[in-house]
Enzyme design. Structure first.
Site, PDB file in Angstrom:
ATOM      1  CG  ASP A  12      77.587 -27.776 -71.070  1.00 12.14           C
ATOM      2  OD1 ASP A  12      76.383 -27.713 -70.754  1.00 12.14           O
ATOM      3  OD2 ASP A  12      78.027 -28.616 -71.882  1.00 12.14           O
ATOM      4  CB  CYS A  69      76.815 -30.959 -69.436  1.00  9.97           C
ATOM      5  SG  CYS A  69      77.041 -32.746 -69.385  1.00  9.97           S
ATOM      6  CB  THR A  71      74.194 -36.347 -71.830  1.00  9.63           C
ATOM      7  OG1 THR A  71      75.605 -36.088 -71.709  1.00  9.63           O
ATOM      8  CG2 THR A  71      73.768 -36.248 -73.288  1.00  9.63           C
ATOM      9  CG  HIS A 102      74.184 -48.388 -50.816  1.00  5.70           C
ATOM     10  ND1 HIS A 102      73.540 -49.477 -51.367  1.00  5.70           N
ATOM     11  CD2 HIS A 102      73.639 -48.228 -49.573  1.00  5.70           C
ATOM     12  CE1 HIS A 102      72.648 -49.957 -50.518  1.00  5.70           C
ATOM     13  NE2 HIS A 102      72.675 -49.212 -49.417  1.00  5.70           N
ATOM     14  CG  HIS A 137      77.507 -49.352 -48.324  1.00  5.77           C
ATOM     15  ND1 HIS A 137      77.217 -50.152 -49.409  1.00  5.77           N
ATOM     16  CD2 HIS A 137      76.466 -49.481 -47.466  1.00  5.77           C
ATOM     17  CE1 HIS A 137      76.042 -50.715 -49.230  1.00  5.77           C
ATOM     18  NE2 HIS A 137      75.562 -50.332 -48.047  1.00  5.77           N
TER      19      HIS A 137
END
Ligand code: RB5
Length: 155
Positions: A12, A69, A71, A102, A137
Site C-alpha cells: 500500500d 504495508c 506495519t 516449519h 510439520h
C-alpha cells in the site's frame, strides 16, 4: 526441492518506496517479480493488493508472495483470509527462516514503518533461501486445510 523463481509483490502507500527498492533487490538476485502495485504514494486500501498477490500464489503463477504495508499487520490479516495462503509477518531473519522451514509460509509480510531497508532485504533473503522441511510439520499444515474446510457450524 521447491525452487522459488517468480515472486508476486504488493504494497500500500505506506510501503510504496520500500516495495520498489525490494523489487530492485530481488531482481538483482535473479528473481522474476510481478509488481502488483500500488504504483504511487497515493492512499489506497491494502486488502486490494493482498488479494492480487494471493491470487497469483493460489493459481501458481507466482511461487511466493511478498506484501508490505506500514506495519505488515493489515496485509498479513488480509492474506490469511485466502485459502491455501500461509502469510507470515516477519521483523527478524530467524522468523523468516523458520516460517519457511516449519510453516511452509508462501507469503512474507513486511512493515515499512517498523523494518529498515537493509533488514527488510535480509528478511526477504532468509525467507527465499530456505525451504519446507515437511515431516511432522506437514501434519500440522494439513490441519490448516481442515480448518479451511470447516464451515464453522456445530453438528
Ligand atoms: C495505512 O495507513 C496503514 O494502516 C497500513 O499501511 C498498514 O499498516 C495496515 O496494517
Amino acid at each position: 526441492m521447491m525452487e522459488i523463481k517468480k515472486i508476486a509483490v504488493g504494497c500500500d502507500h505506506g510501503a510504496y518506496e520500500l516495495k520498489n527498492l525490494l523489487i530492485e533487490h530481488l531482481k538483482s538476485n535473479g528473481y522474476e517479480c510481478e509488481d502488483c502495485g500500488t504504483y504511487s504514494p497515493d492512499s489506497v486500501h491494502y486488502p486490494i493488493y493482498a488479494h492480487k498477490v494471493c491470487r497469483l500464489v493460489q493459481c501458481g503463477t507466482c511461487d511466493v508472495g511478498i506484501l508490505l504495508c506500514g506495519t505488515g499487520i493489515g496485509m498479513s490479516m488480509a492474506a490469511n483470509k485466502h485459502r491455501g495462503i500461509r502469510a507470515a509477518l516477519c521483523a527478524d531473519t530467524y522468523s523468516a527462516r523458520y516460517t519457511r522451514m516449519h510453516n511452509d509460509a508462501n507469503v512474507l509480510c513486511l512493515g515499512a514503518m517498523t523494518t529498515g531497508r537493509g533488514l527488510a532485504f535480509d528478511i526477504a533473503d532468509a525467507f527465499l533461501n530456505n525451504e519446507f522441511e515437511g515431516g511432522r510439520h506437514a501434519v500440522r499444515i494439513a490441519m490448516f486445510r481442515d480448518f479451511e474446510n470447516d464451515c464453522g457450524k456445530e453438528n
